[in-house]
Motif scaffolding. Structure first.
Motif, PDB file in Angstrom:
ATOM      1  N   ILE A  34     -21.303 -49.817  32.599  1.00 29.57           N
ATOM      2  CA  ILE A  34     -22.058 -50.699  31.712  1.00 29.57           C
ATOM      3  C   ILE A  34     -23.254 -49.968  31.089  1.00 29.57           C
ATOM      4  CG2 ILE A  34     -23.573 -51.655  33.494  1.00 29.57           C
ATOM      5  CD1 ILE A  34     -23.333 -54.351  31.966  1.00 29.57           C
ATOM      6  N   LEU A  35     -23.699 -48.882  31.732  1.00 31.02           N
ATOM      7  CA  LEU A  35     -24.866 -48.143  31.243  1.00 31.02           C
ATOM      8  C   LEU A  35     -24.456 -47.008  30.310  1.00 31.02           C
ATOM      9  CD1 LEU A  35     -26.750 -47.884  34.650  1.00 31.02           C
ATOM     10  CD2 LEU A  35     -27.245 -49.460  32.766  1.00 31.02           C
ATOM     11  N   ARG A  36     -25.375 -46.621  29.454  1.00 31.85           N
ATOM     12  CA  ARG A  36     -25.191 -45.433  28.612  1.00 31.85           C
ATOM     13  C   ARG A  36     -25.879 -44.281  29.329  1.00 31.85           C
ATOM     14  NH1 ARG A  36     -28.106 -47.618  23.714  1.00 31.85           N
ATOM     15  NH2 ARG A  36     -28.489 -45.420  23.451  1.00 31.85           N
ATOM     16  N   THR A  83     -18.344 -41.638  23.587  1.00 31.33           N
ATOM     17  CA  THR A  83     -17.821 -40.281  23.717  1.00 31.33           C
ATOM     18  C   THR A  83     -18.934 -39.296  24.029  1.00 31.33           C
ATOM     19  OG1 THR A  83     -16.150 -40.824  22.060  1.00 31.33           O
ATOM     20  CG2 THR A  83     -16.458 -38.488  22.577  1.00 31.33           C
ATOM     21  N   GLY A  84     -18.764 -38.538  25.108  1.00 33.83           N
ATOM     22  CA  GLY A  84     -19.737 -37.514  25.480  1.00 33.83           C
ATOM     23  C   GLY A  84     -19.268 -36.130  25.059  1.00 33.83           C
ATOM     24  N   PHE A  85     -20.215 -35.322  24.595  1.00 26.51           N
ATOM     25  CA  PHE A  85     -19.948 -33.933  24.219  1.00 26.51           C
ATOM     26  C   PHE A  85     -20.859 -33.027  25.035  1.00 26.51           C
ATOM     27  CE2 PHE A  85     -18.848 -36.447  20.507  1.00 26.51           C
ATOM     28  CZ  PHE A  85     -17.643 -35.895  20.095  1.00 26.51           C
ATOM     29  N   THR A  86     -20.298 -31.970  25.646  1.00 26.71           N
ATOM     30  CA  THR A  86     -21.116 -30.973  26.324  1.00 26.71           C
ATOM     31  C   THR A  86     -21.511 -29.944  25.277  1.00 26.71           C
ATOM     32  OG1 THR A  86     -19.998 -31.315  28.436  1.00 26.71           O
ATOM     33  CG2 THR A  86     -21.222 -29.270  28.169  1.00 26.71           C
ATOM     34  N   LEU A  87     -22.803 -29.896  24.978  1.00 27.66           N
ATOM     35  CA  LEU A  87     -23.313 -29.072  23.890  1.00 27.66           C
ATOM     36  C   LEU A  87     -23.591 -27.642  24.353  1.00 27.66           C
ATOM     37  CD1 LEU A  87     -25.750 -31.644  22.230  1.00 27.66           C
ATOM     38  CD2 LEU A  87     -23.296 -31.309  21.863  1.00 27.66           C
ATOM     39  N   PRO A  88     -23.755 -26.707  23.412  1.00 28.22           N
ATOM     40  CA  PRO A  88     -24.028 -25.316  23.787  1.00 28.22           C
ATOM     41  C   PRO A  88     -25.241 -25.135  24.697  1.00 28.22           C
ATOM     42  CG  PRO A  88     -23.375 -25.405  21.489  1.00 28.22           C
ATOM     43  CD  PRO A  88     -23.502 -26.839  21.966  1.00 28.22           C
ATOM     44  N   SER A  91     -26.476 -29.578  27.682  1.00 17.86           N
ATOM     45  CA  SER A  91     -26.670 -31.028  27.769  1.00 17.86           C
ATOM     46  C   SER A  91     -25.356 -31.744  27.467  1.00 17.86           C
ATOM     47  CB  SER A  91     -27.772 -31.489  26.802  1.00 17.86           C
ATOM     48  OG  SER A  91     -27.403 -31.256  25.459  1.00 17.86           O
ATOM     49  N   MET A  92     -25.275 -32.998  27.911  1.00 11.83           N
ATOM     50  CA  MET A  92     -24.148 -33.859  27.533  1.00 11.83           C
ATOM     51  C   MET A  92     -24.754 -35.017  26.762  1.00 11.83           C
ATOM     52  SD  MET A  92     -22.307 -36.807  27.762  1.00 11.83           S
ATOM     53  CE  MET A  92     -22.802 -37.694  29.228  1.00 11.83           C
ATOM     54  N   ARG A  93     -24.353 -35.136  25.509  1.00 13.64           N
ATOM     55  CA  ARG A  93     -24.932 -36.156  24.641  1.00 13.64           C
ATOM     56  C   ARG A  93     -23.841 -36.989  23.994  1.00 13.64           C
ATOM     57  NH1 ARG A  93     -30.563 -36.652  25.254  1.00 13.64           N
ATOM     58  NH2 ARG A  93     -31.334 -34.616  25.850  1.00 13.64           N
ATOM     59  N   SER A  94     -24.231 -38.211  23.638  1.00 13.40           N
ATOM     60  CA  SER A  94     -23.357 -39.126  22.907  1.00 13.40           C
ATOM     61  C   SER A  94     -24.098 -39.563  21.658  1.00 13.40           C
ATOM     62  CB  SER A  94     -23.026 -40.364  23.737  1.00 13.40           C
ATOM     63  OG  SER A  94     -22.369 -40.011  24.925  1.00 13.40           O
ATOM     64  N   ARG A 114      -9.779 -34.399  27.388  1.00 18.53           N
ATOM     65  CA  ARG A 114      -9.882 -35.553  28.289  1.00 18.53           C
ATOM     66  C   ARG A 114     -11.289 -35.716  28.872  1.00 18.53           C
ATOM     67  NH1 ARG A 114      -4.362 -34.339  29.603  1.00 18.53           N
ATOM     68  NH2 ARG A 114      -5.003 -32.786  31.135  1.00 18.53           N
ATOM     69  N   GLY A 115     -12.048 -34.629  28.966  1.00 17.14           N
ATOM     70  CA  GLY A 115     -13.398 -34.684  29.529  1.00 17.14           C
ATOM     71  C   GLY A 115     -14.438 -34.773  28.428  1.00 17.14           C
ATOM     72  N   PHE A 116     -15.661 -34.339  28.756  1.00 13.92           N
ATOM     73  CA  PHE A 116     -16.697 -34.235  27.736  1.00 13.92           C
ATOM     74  C   PHE A 116     -16.379 -32.984  26.923  1.00 13.92           C
ATOM     75  CE2 PHE A 116     -19.250 -36.136  31.377  1.00 13.92           C
ATOM     76  CZ  PHE A 116     -19.158 -37.434  30.899  1.00 13.92           C
ATOM     77  N   ALA A 117     -15.949 -33.163  25.686  1.00 12.41           N
ATOM     78  CA  ALA A 117     -15.511 -32.025  24.869  1.00 12.41           C
ATOM     79  C   ALA A 117     -16.612 -30.963  24.824  1.00 12.41           C
ATOM     80  CB  ALA A 117     -15.152 -32.487  23.469  1.00 12.41           C
ATOM     81  N   PRO A 118     -16.266 -29.694  25.138  1.00 14.89           N
ATOM     82  CA  PRO A 118     -17.278 -28.640  25.213  1.00 14.89           C
ATOM     83  C   PRO A 118     -17.600 -28.044  23.845  1.00 14.89           C
ATOM     84  CG  PRO A 118     -15.156 -27.752  25.856  1.00 14.89           C
ATOM     85  CD  PRO A 118     -14.942 -29.219  25.574  1.00 14.89           C
TER      86      PRO A 118
END
Length: 198
Positions: A34-36, A83-88, A91-94, A114-118
């Motif tokens: 339920i949380l972001r 959707t979460g992205f693992t940034l360079p 960090s993981m941000r949406s 399938r995961g946090f796209a790197p």
């Protein structure tokens, strides 16, 4: 691990002794769906409230417009706010809405998809809600650009303003635009603002 936050003001920053891996963070997100949740470059986990109804409706309108354009255009793939992205920077941000060139998405393995796209999206939109700090959102927009976003829009419905961010340019502020047009990788995308302002 399910987190109980009754009576705790959000956003909340948690600093684990050891930063969570992407897999651990995904498990944490699933247990607290339920949380972001995001993770900053220092490993702190940022827990935010779910969006309110007005912001959720606006975000759906924006997501729909972008997704329709992306399907017709065929050069990229649109992603929603969960959707979460693992940034360079680690960090993981949406973003509230994100778009990625199809060639970059297709280069990822199925496991990475399938995961946090790197990788960092090419385009993002952040929609300010009534509980969002404008200063925090401006910092996040700069973070997106620093990690590789080519174009980013910060939409502030309360002030009917859109700030456009691009690499190596000062932010461009639009007051009361009736629509916003994409450029660069987003050439041809236009977002009508009437539904966002109401």
């Amino acid at each position: 691990m399910n987190l109980s936050l009754v009576g705790v003001p959000l956003p909340l920053r948690l600093k684990p002794e050891t930063p969570m891996s992407d897999e651990q963070l995904m498990t944490f997100c699933a247990a607290n769906e339920i949380l972001r949740v995001e993770r900053d470059a220092n490993g702190e986990v940022i827990v935010m409230t779910p969006t309110g109804a007005a912001s959720g409706g606006r975000n759906m309108d924006i997501s729909t417009d972008l997704n329709i354009w992306a399907r017709l255009n065929g050069t990229g793939k649109a992603f929603d706010s969960s959707t979460g992205f693992t940034l360079p920077d680690g960090s993981m941000r949406s973003a509230d809405v994100a778009w990625l060139l199809l060639s970059r998405w297709s280069a990822l393995s199925k496991e990475q998809q399938r995961g946090f796209a790197p990788l960092c999206p090419d385009f993002v939109i952040e929609l300010r809600s009534s509980t969002d700090s404008l200063a925090d959102l401006r910092t996040k927009m700069k973070l997106w650009i620093a990690n590789g976003v080519q174009l980013a829009w910060l939409i502030d419905p309360d002030h009917q303003a859109v700030t456009i961010y691009r690499p190596n340019h000062e932010p461009e502020l639009l007051h009361h635009p009736t629509s916003v047009q994409g450029d660069g990788v987003m050439t041809g995308f236009e977002l009508p603002m009437a539904r966002i302002w109401c």
